[in-house]
Design a protein around this motif. Structure first.
Motif, PDB file in Angstrom:
ATOM      1  N   ALA A   1      61.432  47.972  61.050  1.00 58.87           N
ATOM      2  CA  ALA A   1      59.994  47.813  60.851  1.00 58.87           C
ATOM      3  C   ALA A   1      59.481  46.657  61.693  1.00 58.87           C
ATOM      4  CB  ALA A   1      59.689  47.543  59.380  1.00 58.87           C
TER       5      ALA A   1
ATOM      6  N   ASN B   1      57.350  44.483  60.999  1.00 57.38           N
ATOM      7  CA  ASN B   1      57.227  43.262  60.191  1.00 57.38           C
ATOM      8  C   ASN B   1      58.565  42.779  59.631  1.00 57.38           C
ATOM      9  OD1 ASN B   1      57.783  45.005  58.070  1.00 57.38           O
ATOM     10  ND2 ASN B   1      55.778  44.803  57.105  1.00 57.38           N
TER      11      ASN B   1
ATOM     12  N   ASN C   1      60.461  44.102  57.295  1.00 57.44           N
ATOM     13  CA  ASN C   1      60.707  44.368  55.873  1.00 57.44           C
ATOM     14  C   ASN C   1      61.843  45.352  55.616  1.00 57.44           C
ATOM     15  OD1 ASN C   1      58.601  42.692  55.196  1.00 57.44           O
ATOM     16  ND2 ASN C   1      57.362  44.276  54.213  1.00 57.44           N
ATOM     17  N   TRP C   2      62.103  46.237  56.546  1.00 59.39           N
ATOM     18  CA  TRP C   2      63.105  47.284  56.338  1.00 59.39           C
ATOM     19  C   TRP C   2      63.711  47.708  57.664  1.00 59.39           C
ATOM     20  CZ3 TRP C   2      61.927  51.561  59.150  1.00 59.39           C
ATOM     21  CH2 TRP C   2      60.587  51.795  59.465  1.00 59.39           C
TER      22      TRP C   2
ATOM     23  N   ILE D   1      65.904  48.040  52.391  1.00 53.82           N
ATOM     24  CA  ILE D   1      64.678  47.312  52.094  1.00 53.82           C
ATOM     25  C   ILE D   1      65.103  45.867  51.863  1.00 53.82           C
ATOM     26  CG2 ILE D   1      62.662  47.145  50.586  1.00 53.82           C
ATOM     27  CD1 ILE D   1      62.941  49.878  52.081  1.00 53.82           C
TER      28      ILE D   1
ATOM     29  N   THR E   1      60.884  41.532  49.811  1.00 49.26           N
ATOM     30  CA  THR E   1      59.782  42.095  50.597  1.00 49.26           C
ATOM     31  C   THR E   1      58.984  43.107  49.787  1.00 49.26           C
ATOM     32  OG1 THR E   1      61.105  43.894  51.533  1.00 49.26           O
ATOM     33  CG2 THR E   1      61.051  41.800  52.766  1.00 49.26           C
TER      34      THR E   1
ATOM     35  N   THR F   1      56.438  46.532  50.735  1.00 48.41           N
ATOM     36  CA  THR F   1      55.978  47.424  51.793  1.00 48.41           C
ATOM     37  C   THR F   1      55.001  48.438  51.217  1.00 48.41           C
ATOM     38  OG1 THR F   1      58.075  47.183  52.977  1.00 48.41           O
ATOM     39  CG2 THR F   1      56.710  49.062  53.586  1.00 48.41           C
TER      40      THR F   1
ATOM     41  N   TYR G   1      53.550  50.786  46.576  1.00 47.60           N
ATOM     42  CA  TYR G   1      54.205  49.593  47.110  1.00 47.60           C
ATOM     43  C   TYR G   1      55.657  49.661  46.689  1.00 47.60           C
ATOM     44  CZ  TYR G   1      49.833  47.428  48.478  1.00 47.60           C
ATOM     45  OH  TYR G   1      48.642  47.154  49.094  1.00 47.60           O
TER      46      TYR G   1
ATOM     47  N   HIS H   1      55.607  52.877  59.811  1.00 45.73           N
ATOM     48  CA  HIS H   1      54.348  53.001  59.074  1.00 45.73           C
ATOM     49  C   HIS H   1      53.184  52.474  59.899  1.00 45.73           C
ATOM     50  CE1 HIS H   1      57.520  52.329  55.907  1.00 45.73           C
ATOM     51  NE2 HIS H   1      57.085  53.548  55.636  1.00 45.73           N
TER      52      HIS H   1
ATOM     53  N   GLY I   1      50.187  52.706  55.969  1.00 47.15           N
ATOM     54  CA  GLY I   1      51.470  53.028  55.346  1.00 47.15           C
ATOM     55  C   GLY I   1      51.947  54.436  55.609  1.00 47.15           C
TER      56      GLY I   1
END
Length: 132
Positions: free
Chosen positions: A18, A20, A22-23, A44, A48, A50, A96, A121, A125
């Motif tokens: 990802a 960012n 996060n995953w 994940i 975090t 997402t 989320y 995403h 998302g």
């Protein structure tokens, strides 16, 4: 027959991270494998959150390890996620996904229609749909 290992997929373009951080998702089976779904092992990262809203896909997720929760926006419900939990986004549920602090969650995920490989995403998302 198609045979591949998680390790070889992790060390190839099938590993997607990802933007960012996060995953990360190791995509073991993709659209071009011709199975009608894609299958991923997704991590994940601990602590975090997402935002996810698969408007174009259905997804089934099985938690292998780690703990967290899924919070659905339509009804405001929060469901605990731990090893042995499966959840199915059968209504394109906007949600989320949160991993508890301290340990990553490792999830096995199946997507219909299958992903092509590099999807991440968007700002809502959503994964784009591949019409090719």
């Amino acid at each position: 027959m198609i045979v591949r290992t998680l390790e070889e997929a992790r060390n190839s373009e099938r590993r997607v991270v990802a933007p960012n951080g996060n995953w990360e998702s190791v995509r073991l089976s993709l659209k071009d494998d011709g199975m009608g779904f894609s299958f991923h092992i997704t991590t994940i990262h601990a602590g975090t959150e997402t935002h996810i809203w698969y408007q174009n896909h259905l997804e089934t997720v099985y938690c292998i390890s780690g703990e967290g929760e899924i919070h659905t926006l339509a009804d405001g419900k929060t469901y605990p996620i731990r090893p042995g939990t499966v959840y199915m986004l059968d209504k394109h549920d906007e949600h989320y996904l949160r991993a508890n602090r301290g340990v990553d969650m490792v999830m096995a995920c199946a997507f219909n229609p299958p992903l092509s490989g590099k999807e991440v995403h968007d700002e809502n998302g959503v994964y784009p749909v591949d019409n090719n």
